[in-house]
Design a protein around this motif. Structure first.
Motif, mmCIF file in Angstrom:
data_model
loop_
_atom_site.group_PDB
_atom_site.id
_atom_site.type_symbol
_atom_site.label_atom_id
_atom_site.label_comp_id
_atom_site.label_asym_id
_atom_site.label_seq_id
_atom_site.Cartn_x
_atom_site.Cartn_y
_atom_site.Cartn_z
ATOM 1 N N GLU A 120 62.516 30.012 -1.363
ATOM 2 C CA GLU A 120 63.289 31.035 -0.667
ATOM 3 C C GLU A 120 63.138 32.392 -1.370
ATOM 4 O O GLU A 120 62.904 33.433 -0.726
ATOM 5 C CB GLU A 120 64.769 30.615 -0.584
ATOM 6 C CG GLU A 120 65.718 31.632 0.031
ATOM 7 C CD GLU A 120 65.386 31.994 1.481
ATOM 8 O OE1 GLU A 120 64.542 31.310 2.102
ATOM 9 O OE2 GLU A 120 65.945 33.008 1.977
ATOM 10 N N SER A 121 63.183 32.427 -2.701
ATOM 11 C CA SER A 121 63.025 33.718 -3.382
ATOM 12 C C SER A 121 61.584 34.237 -3.221
ATOM 13 O O SER A 121 61.362 35.460 -3.112
ATOM 14 C CB SER A 121 63.416 33.643 -4.862
ATOM 15 O OG SER A 121 63.165 32.395 -5.385
ATOM 16 N N THR A 139 57.228 24.708 3.189
ATOM 17 C CA THR A 139 58.599 24.230 3.478
ATOM 18 C C THR A 139 58.563 22.764 3.916
ATOM 19 O O THR A 139 59.306 21.927 3.414
ATOM 20 C CB THR A 139 59.242 25.077 4.595
ATOM 21 O OG1 THR A 139 59.109 26.444 4.244
ATOM 22 C CG2 THR A 139 60.703 24.733 4.782
ATOM 23 N N ARG A 189 59.914 33.796 -0.527
ATOM 24 C CA ARG A 189 59.891 34.358 0.818
ATOM 25 C C ARG A 189 60.480 35.770 0.811
ATOM 26 O O ARG A 189 59.916 36.704 1.389
ATOM 27 C CB ARG A 189 60.681 33.483 1.790
ATOM 28 C CG ARG A 189 60.542 33.904 3.249
ATOM 29 C CD ARG A 189 61.569 33.233 4.139
ATOM 30 N NE ARG A 189 62.955 33.583 3.816
ATOM 31 C CZ ARG A 189 63.553 34.743 4.181
ATOM 32 N NH1 ARG A 189 62.872 35.638 4.886
ATOM 33 N NH2 ARG A 189 64.782 35.025 3.821
ATOM 34 N N LEU A 198 62.906 24.115 -2.957
ATOM 35 C CA LEU A 198 63.196 24.961 -1.802
ATOM 36 C C LEU A 198 63.855 26.278 -2.199
ATOM 37 O O LEU A 198 63.634 27.307 -1.558
ATOM 38 C CB LEU A 198 64.076 24.213 -0.798
ATOM 39 C CG LEU A 198 63.323 23.135 0.022
ATOM 40 C CD1 LEU A 198 64.309 22.221 0.722
ATOM 41 C CD2 LEU A 198 62.386 23.780 1.049
ATOM 42 N N SER A 199 64.609 26.312 -3.301
ATOM 43 C CA SER A 199 65.295 27.563 -3.642
ATOM 44 C C SER A 199 64.284 28.581 -4.196
ATOM 45 O O SER A 199 64.341 29.770 -3.861
ATOM 46 C CB SER A 199 66.422 27.301 -4.644
ATOM 47 O OG SER A 199 65.891 26.839 -5.846
#
Lengths: 800, 351
Positions: free
Chosen positions: B26-27, B76, B29, B22-23
């Motif tokens: 996020e980057s 996600t 995104r 997930l991290s």
């Protein structure tokens, strides 16, 4: 009372079985506790006649007895010495259930060869039949009994064990019980007719009777029988007494006992020759007067006891027991037979004071009818005349100063309904009352009745007594069942009752096992509560007549029993134990009933949690006990402040108390090591005690506070204070600032990092106000003010 | 421009494929969809383009943005699901090494005494029928224990209730204080101190001077009850007791009322319930009668009401009483009453 069903059947027709009669009596208030069937196992056992007695070929002490049984003959081997041709005996065939004469145990009779000769059944002793302990010889029956008669028919009986309530002395007799059976079954009653011939001169020429205390003796009747021959009683009479559990003595004593059992009226026979001055005086005992009673014991009498005296001395304790000085003996030739009536309370008192509860005493103290004296006297006179006497003097003595008229009681159908809740017709009421001997008068079409109780019913005095008779005879099962229709009365429940339940539930939640121990205790165990084994300063409430030295005082504390319980449960010391009792203690108040406050006492020792496979837990300590007490108080709505305490049973350094209204209402501490030792508890013990009634005024009504909408500010402060300053002092100061809504201690430290003689207390303060978010500046301001106050009042400084 | 957009899309797709946590997602995104991402910049700069270019590039850029958004959502969800699966998988593999039948962490278990529980249960039933709980002294005056209840001195009923006396004599040399022999003494107090209507129950300890054995102790528990009102009858007494028995013993148990004698009631009643063991056919427990006596009752004697200042012509009343200790004895099959008042945890922990 043991009652023979056969005997009862002499007075009343019975068509129902013994079990049915027992049921009817029980449901009418005369409880048949149990029934013992005599001859339950006698199937096949019959009467036979000995036709031949031959010697046993192989044994000197045995004989071969041939019996005629009507439809057959049998020969049995017999060891009894009393076998004779012509005798009627009891024959039990093989397969009968008998009592073994030697072991006393029940056994089935087996076919047997005795010393080489077959015995086809046996001739039985009383013991083998289960009738009595007699085993010296076989049972010999009267010669007029027909061969082949079944033993059950001949000797079978049912012995009822009946518990007569204290209000029904009339039922302490065969006739009384027969009357009840007749009333309950509608069958006929047969009373004995007392007819006998009188001769010679009037009894009044032979004896005089005076009653000095008519309030204690309302009636005294007597007859005189001469030409007495003391002898053994006939079988039928002995049988009756034995069925009741009485030992036959001789014809005269047995007759007086028999008539007492038959009518319920105790009688007493005096040796007429031993009556000094031929005069009977019924009077109170003189002070210092003594009498040797029939059992040979000298009894000291007192002024409140009634005696039967002659002109010289007391010859009997009235209604209790005769005196040895006028006792009927083998040489007695004339008998003065007494049938009297005595005041129940006086008999009760005397019987108890002398420790002589006799059959007579039991009947008199319950208040048998004054009018029973005559029929019982005549019946006994008749029997004595028949069985042991020659002449009966003319007439009887009847001194009757306490004559009472029986009154009619008026009763309406509405009166009955008001109590019973069921409308009975006047016919139902009249017929049930008539059945139990009442004289009833009811006008035609009327809804009420005048009822006059029969003379033997001394327990009928007011209308509700009569109503009970109606309900009883018709049967309680006829009464409907309704729930109370009235509005529920206003309630004012005791606060302590609810508090007790609340506290018990909390204690259970805290893992405590409840104990209930005796209210009665002893000084020895109370003394253990003192480290120096001193007796309690003020003695607890003392019982005048304790049952044992262990239960001599009412407990002034719950501690002793709980500590004993810890001691006796040492097996749990490893896993830890929490016990409590909630109950009364009893505090003496001279001349008054003691105070009985409800106390809670809890004791604990050992581990906090019992052992577990992932490891154990620490031992509980003073703060476990205190935490529980604080939790309990908070839950019931009490804010308490703990102070130093000096209870002698507790460790001087480890105890704390809450005082309210000058009273110690909560105490918590570690048990004094010496006290632990006295109770043999090899561990530290923690104890708390709460006076529940004293808590009641302190319980605060709970009120709702709005849940804060604005965030709180949290500040931790570590203070350095003198070692003597305590948590509570600091807390009290912090609490004076209203913006502080909560305070929690999170660390206590004394050691290298603070100066000697000082300690550090770390508190977490929550600042909050319901209407806004506090700014840092506002909080800083309050915090500064708190620190300043702590400094000036307690010398506290912030820890650097 | 269009080419650049296509490149961006290809890059984004390629990078997304290999993201597995997930991290990183996020980057990703932030890089492609964030406020400062190239795509956002292009979209923001569309206004400066010619109408022609704006149309084609705008359509493509928006299409790509939507496509990436939806891919992001999908990724996600799948990553979250994968993560939870992993947690469960690792927990399971841990648990598989352990033993879920192992005992849990013990908590200290508190228990009420069986007599307390019985009393609570009985009181609750009567309270729901409108009875109030009254409690009074164990140490009592002779008057309330005996005299007021039609048991004067020298009454034979006193013999059945051998009494402990407090060690105190009044000026007449009499002992006026005792340990109550029945909780009926509380009824006597209620009659004397309360005004009708009255509906009370009175639980408590009572005392008798008796030789101690398995069924007789010098101290035991009773509960008395009293109702005084206009129009109370024996039918109400019967109904109240039947209702109590129905709730306490259950629907099926029969109740028996039969005449009995107590000096303070008239008519008097003995109440029994069907023996639970033999269901009424008779056994050792019930002494072959099929019934277990549970208490005594009756219509309060007019003299008792009168003595307390209540007019028996206006009010009627019923009273009842029963022994408590025998109830848990029968219920649990306890054969020795002494166990209740000892402290043997092997006994107490069974309840």
């Amino acid at each position: 009372m043991k009652v023979s069903f056969n005997w009862l059947k002499q007075y009343v027709d019975v068509k129902l079985s013994a079990a049915e009669i027992a049921g009817r009596l029980t449901m009418a208030g005369i409880e048949v506790k149990s029934s013992q069937v005599i001859g339950a196992d006698w199937a096949g056992i019959i009467v036979g006649q000995i036709t031949a007695v031959n010697p046993h070929p192989n044994a000197d002490r045995l004989t071969l007895v041939t019996l005629e049984l009507g439809d057959r003959q049998e020969t049995v081997v017999c060891g009894a010495p009393n076998v004779a041709v012509g005798a009627k005996v009891v024959y039990a065939p093989v397969g009968s259930k008998l009592i073994d004469g030697h072991t006393g145990e029940s056994a089935i009779l087996k076919p047997a060869k005795i010393r080489g000769v077959a015995s086809n059944g046996m001739a039985c002793s009383e013991k083998e039949l289960g009738i009595s302990e007699s085993h010296e010889g076989i049972l010999l029956l009267p010669s007029d009994i027909a061969i082949g008669t079944s033993l059950t028919e001949l000797l079978g009986d049912v012995i009822f064990s009946i518990e007569v309530t204290p209000n029904r002395p009339d039922c302490l007799s065969m006739i009384g019980l027969a009357r009840e059976i007749a009333a309950l079954t509608g069958e006929s009653l047969y009373l004995p007719e007392a007819k006998y011939a009188e001769s010679g001169t009037s009894i009044k020429d032979h004896v005089t009777v005076e009653i000095d205390d008519p309030d204690l003796c309302p009636r005294y009747c007597a007859s005189l029988i001469t030409g007495i021959k003391i002898a053994e009683s006939p079988e039928w009479l002995k049988e009756r007494l034995v069925s009741y559990g009485m030992r036959p003595i001789n014809n005269i004593v047995d007759i007086t006992n028999f008539v007492m059992l038959e009518y319920g009226q105790p009688l007493h026979s005096f040796d007429y020759e031993k009556i000094e001055g031929k005069g009977i005086i019924v009077r109170r005992a003189k002070s210092g007067e003594k009498i040797t009673s029939l059992d040979g014991i000298e009894r000291a009498l007192s002024r409140d006891m009634l005696v039967i005296a002659d002109k010289e001395r007391a010859v009997a304790v009235a209604g209790i027991m005769g005196g040895a000085n006028s006792e009927v003996s083998e040489n007695t030739s004339s008998i003065l037979l007494e049938s009297a009536s005595f005041k129940p309370a006086s008999i009760h008192h005397t019987g108890h004071a002398l420790g002589m509860p006799s059959e007579a005493c039991v009947r008199f103290e319950r208040g048998i009818s004054v009018e029973l004296t005559i029929p019982a006297l005549k019946r006994a006179t008749q029997l004595i005349a028949e069985l042991g006497g020659e002449h009966v003097a003319k007439g009887i003595i009847d001194v009757y100063p306490g004559k009472l008229e029986r009154k009619s009681i008026k009763l309406s159908t509405a009166d009955v309904k008001r109590v019973v809740g069921l409308e009975y017709s006047i016919e139902q009421i009249t017929s049930s009352l008539t059945a139990v001997g009442f004289e009833c008068q009811a006008d035609k079409g009327s809804s009420s009745v005048s009822a006059k109780a029969p003379y033997w019913r001394t327990d009928i005095n007011i209308p509700v007594d009569v109503i009970e008779e109606v309900a009883r005879i018709i049967g309680y099962e006829q009464i409907p069942t309704t729930l109370l229709a009235q509005p529920i009365p206003k309630q004012n429940p005791f606060l302590i009752t609810a508090l007790k339940r609340r506290v018990r539930n909390i204690m259970v939640g805290y893992g405590f096992q409840e104990l209930v121990s005796f209210s009665l205790t002893n000084l020895e165990i109370l003394t253990k509560l003192s480290p120096g084994s001193r007796k309690p300063e003020s003695l607890p409430v003392h019982i005048a007549n304790p049952a044992s030295s262990e239960q001599e005082y009412l407990r002034p504390t719950l501690r002793a029993d709980l500590l004993s319980a810890l001691s006796s449960n040492k097996a749990y010391i490893e896993e830890g134990l929490r016990l409590f009792e909630l109950g009364k203690v009893y505090l003496a108040k001279e001349g008054n009933l003691p105070d009985e406050p409800e106390m809670l006492c809890g004791v604990l020792y050992g581990r906090r949690l019992e052992g577990w496979w992932q490891g154990g837990s620490e031992s509980m300590d003073f703060f476990d006990a205190k935490g529980m007490v604080e939790g309990l108080l908070e839950q019931i709505g009490i804010t308490a402040k703990f102070e130093k305490s000096d209870d002698e049973s507790l460790h001087p350094a480890n105890q704390s108390v809450v005082i309210a209204g000058g009273k110690r209402i909560v105490l918590v501490g570690e048990l004094h090591p010496s006290v632990s030792e006295h109770f043999e508890i090899p561990s530290r013990v923690y104890l708390f005690e709460i006076d529940l009634p004293s808590l009641l005024p302190l319980i605060k009504q709970k009120t709702y506070h709005t849940i804060p909408k604005f965030p709180a500010t949290i500040r931790d402060i570590a203070l350095v204070v003198d070692i003597g300053v305590n948590y509570q002092q600091v807390l009290d100061i912090i609490r004076t600032f209203s913006l502080v809504t909560d305070v929690a201690l999170f660390d206590v430290y004394a050691g290298e990092q603070v100066p000697a003689g000082k300690k550090s207390l770390a508190y977490r303060l929550i600042f909050q106000t319901p209407d806004r978010t506090l700014t840092d500046q506002q909080v800083n301001g309050v915090q500064q003010a708190i620190l300043k106050k702590l400094k000036s009042e307690l010398g506290a400084s912030l820890r650097g | 421009m269009l080419q650049r957009l296509d490149e961006l899309k290809q890059n984004a797709f390629r990078e997304l494929e290999v993201i597995n946590d997930l991290s990183n997602l996020e980057s990703w995104r932030v890089r492609y969809l964030g406020r400062k991402s190239e795509l956002t910049n292009i979209l923001r700069g569309l206004a400066e383009l010619s109408l022609e270019e704006r149309k084609s590039a705008g359509a493509l850029a928006n299409h790509i943005k939507n496509e990436l958004d939806s891919l992001l959502n999908q990724k996600t969800e799948s990553l979250k699901a994968e993560f939870q699966k992993q947690v469960l998988r690792s927990d399971e593999s841990l648990a598989a090494r352990g033993d879920i039948t192992l005992p849990g962490r013990p908590i200290p278990m508190g228990r009420l005494h069986p007599i307390t529980e019985t009393l609570h249960e009985i009181c609750d039933i009567f309270v729901s029928l409108g009875f109030q709980i009254m409690e009074s002294n164990d140490a009592e005056l002779d008057y309330y224990n005996f005299e007021a209840l039609n048991i004067p001195e020298e009454h034979p009923a006193r013999d059945d209730m051998s009494t402990f006396w407090l060690d105190y004599e009044d000026e007449r040399g009499k002992r006026p204080m005792l340990l109550r022999t029945h909780t009926t003494s509380v009824s006597a107090r209620c009659v004397a101190t309360m005004k009708p209507p009255i509906r009370v129950i009175e639980p408590g300890r009572v005392y008798r001077y008796e030789a101690t054995d398995a069924t007789h102790l010098t101290m035991f528990h009773q509960l008395d009850g009293l109702a005084v009102d206009k129009g109370i009858t024996m039918a109400d007494l019967k109904g109240t007791f039947y209702e109590f028995a129905r709730r306490f013993y259950g629907d099926g148990r029969r109740v028996r009322f039969r005449p009995d004698y107590f000096p303070f009631v008239e008519p008097g009643v003995e109440v029994a319930v069907e023996c639970a063991l033999c269901k009424g056919s008779g056994c050792r427990l019930c002494g072959n009668s099929g019934w277990i006596e549970i208490g005594g009752a009756g219509m309060t004697h007019p003299k008792v009401l009168e003595r307390g200042g209540i007019d028996p012509n206006e009010y009627t009343s019923f009273a009842f009483g029963f022994g408590i200790d025998r109830i848990p004895m029968l219920r649990y099959g306890i054969n020795d009453m002494r166990l209740f008042f000892g402290s043997d945890l092997r006994f107490l922990r069974q309840f």
